[in-house]
Design a protein around this motif. Sequence first.
Motif, PDB file in Angstrom:
ATOM      1  N   ASN A   9       0.817  -1.229   0.000  1.00 33.61           N
ATOM      2  CA  ASN A   9       0.000   0.000   0.000  1.00 33.61           C
ATOM      3  C   ASN A   9       0.845   1.271   0.000  1.00 33.61           C
ATOM      4  OD1 ASN A   9      -2.039  -1.793   2.315  1.00 33.61           O
ATOM      5  ND2 ASN A   9      -2.456  -1.555   0.131  1.00 33.61           N
ATOM      6  N   SER A  11       2.150   4.797  -0.752  1.00 35.80           N
ATOM      7  CA  SER A  11       1.372   5.967  -1.165  1.00 35.80           C
ATOM      8  C   SER A  11       2.190   7.018  -1.899  1.00 35.80           C
ATOM      9  CB  SER A  11       0.703   6.613   0.059  1.00 35.80           C
ATOM     10  OG  SER A  11       1.673   7.017   1.008  1.00 35.80           O
ATOM     11  N   ALA A  35      -0.932  -3.493  -4.075  1.00 36.11           N
ATOM     12  CA  ALA A  35      -1.982  -2.478  -4.110  1.00 36.11           C
ATOM     13  C   ALA A  35      -1.460  -1.083  -3.785  1.00 36.11           C
ATOM     14  CB  ALA A  35      -3.106  -2.853  -3.138  1.00 36.11           C
ATOM     15  N   ARG A  37      -0.936   3.017  -4.073  1.00 30.41           N
ATOM     16  CA  ARG A  37      -1.935   4.084  -4.253  1.00 30.41           C
ATOM     17  C   ARG A  37      -2.132   4.410  -5.723  1.00 30.41           C
ATOM     18  NH1 ARG A  37      -1.250  10.301  -2.015  1.00 30.41           N
ATOM     19  NH2 ARG A  37      -3.207  11.130  -2.883  1.00 30.41           N
ATOM     20  N   CYS A 127       2.751   0.641   4.601  1.00 28.51           N
ATOM     21  CA  CYS A 127       2.562   1.972   4.008  1.00 28.51           C
ATOM     22  C   CYS A 127       3.236   3.035   4.866  1.00 28.51           C
ATOM     23  CB  CYS A 127       1.082   2.275   3.831  1.00 28.51           C
ATOM     24  SG  CYS A 127       0.187   2.532   5.378  1.00 28.51           S
TER      25      CYS A 127
END
Length: 253
Positions: A9, A11, A35, A37, A127
């Motif tokens: 994750n 970002s 996955a 951002r 993240c």
Amino acid sequence: MKTRFILINTSHAGNVGAAARALKTMGFDDLVLVAPRWPNVLRKEETIQRASGALDVLENCRIVETLDEALDGMSHLCATAMTPRDFGPPTRTPREHFDLLVNGKLNADAGASGAPNETGVAFLFGCERFGMANEDVYRCNVALSIPTNPKFGSLNLASAVQVVAYDWRQALGGYAVQEATAPVERADTAQVAGMLGHWEQALAEIGFLDPAAPKKLMPRLNQLFNRAQLTEEEIHILRGVAKAMIQTAQSKR
């Protein structure tokens, strides 16, 4: 053992590029994003700029939707988690754990097996804002904690990747240090003796050495220059000084 770095994750696009650069400097190229951002994060300008030449790592990078996909083929999972949990895998510094891992010293009862039985080692990073989720940490064999200032332990994601990659590379054997300067040619005894003869003449010209009573000046200078381990270039410089001394003394007569 295969080595894989997994960013969950992520970002900030810049961290992906910087992580790729960190991996390449340590000789790793298996990077997987779970996955992120930005679905097109590998093509973003900031990612490419921060990769700074590690474009091959970005080209090899895979983006997957789930952590299970990212862990395919990996048998030893290392979480990077600084936040204490109520329970979970043991917490160790990277160097401590890597020493146990590569030398087969891990206790199987503690939930980890030795290196000879491992098919792949994966390093998981959460993240930027929240770190790793509890459920992801719980499935790992160890929680790696990088020793930092107790009053400020906040590491940038890419910086954490660099530290872990460096320690893991060192545990695997590391790279030889490359010389920053070219090797020098040491002067041989004949060159030192020739330079000393030149200096003896120069010292006599300026009145510092009495040729009739030299005492131990020249042997002492010989010992001095031997300790200095002069190079050929330094011999040329010292001969140039002696030549200038002789010319200056003779010009004043």
